[in-house]
Design an enzyme around this catalytic site. Structure first.
Site: not given
Length: 168
Positions: A126-128
């Site tokens: 989850p780089c978001h």
């Protein structure tokens, strides 16, 4: 050999790429790389589509349910593994991550940003969930609108950043 299949999502088509056992890439859009073989029947693709379906229905499936193969430098892998520790609906800043993964504080935030931009498996890794230390949404490989969608989907609380909730 590498294989691909397409998956539908609220963000449009996603291209899943596997080495036959593990997921190695998730790309936004219909991205056909040369030399890939279309194989919808691989178990990892079935598992990944199921994971994504559950995620987009509002569940919080654990990325450890999937076999992921991360190819990158030791530093990049360390950053990507740190991303997996950010809880659903929460965010961390590039600076916070850099303080954990790198002793060289001067270059760390930029290096972390570069490593995050090379994340081969967005959404699942989850780089978001990584934002600027001032609360601003900065960069996302799929475009900032996808980052806003994903954070809204998770009901993430963002300080100083206004965004509209998406309609489920």
């Amino acid at each position: 050999m590498k294989y691909f299949c397409l998956a539908d999502s609220p963000l449009g088509k996603l291209t899943l790429i596997s080495n036959g056992k593990s997921l190695v890439e998730l790309l936004f859009g219909k991205v056909l790389k040369e030399g890939l073989i279309n194989n919808e029947n691989l178990e990892i693709f079935k598992q990944t589509k199921n994971w994504l379906s559950r995620y987009f229905k509002g569940e919080n499936p654990n990325p450890s349910e999937l076999s992921l193969e991360l190819n990158g430098s030791v530093f990049r892998k360390k950053v990507w593994e740190m991303l997996l520790k950010i809880p659903y609906g929460k965010t961390k800043s590039y600076k916070e991550i850099s303080e954990i993964v790198s002793p060289n504080k001067k270059l760390a935030a930029r290096a972390v940003g570069l490593a995050i931009s090379k994340n081969p498996i967005p959404i699942i890794i989850p780089c978001h969930r990584v934002i600027g230390s001032n609360g601003k949404l900065i960069g996302y490989s799929g475009g900032i609108e996808k980052k806003i969608f994903l954070l809204s989907h998770e009901n993430a609380q963002l300080k100083g950043e206004q965004h509209e909730k998406h309609k489920s």
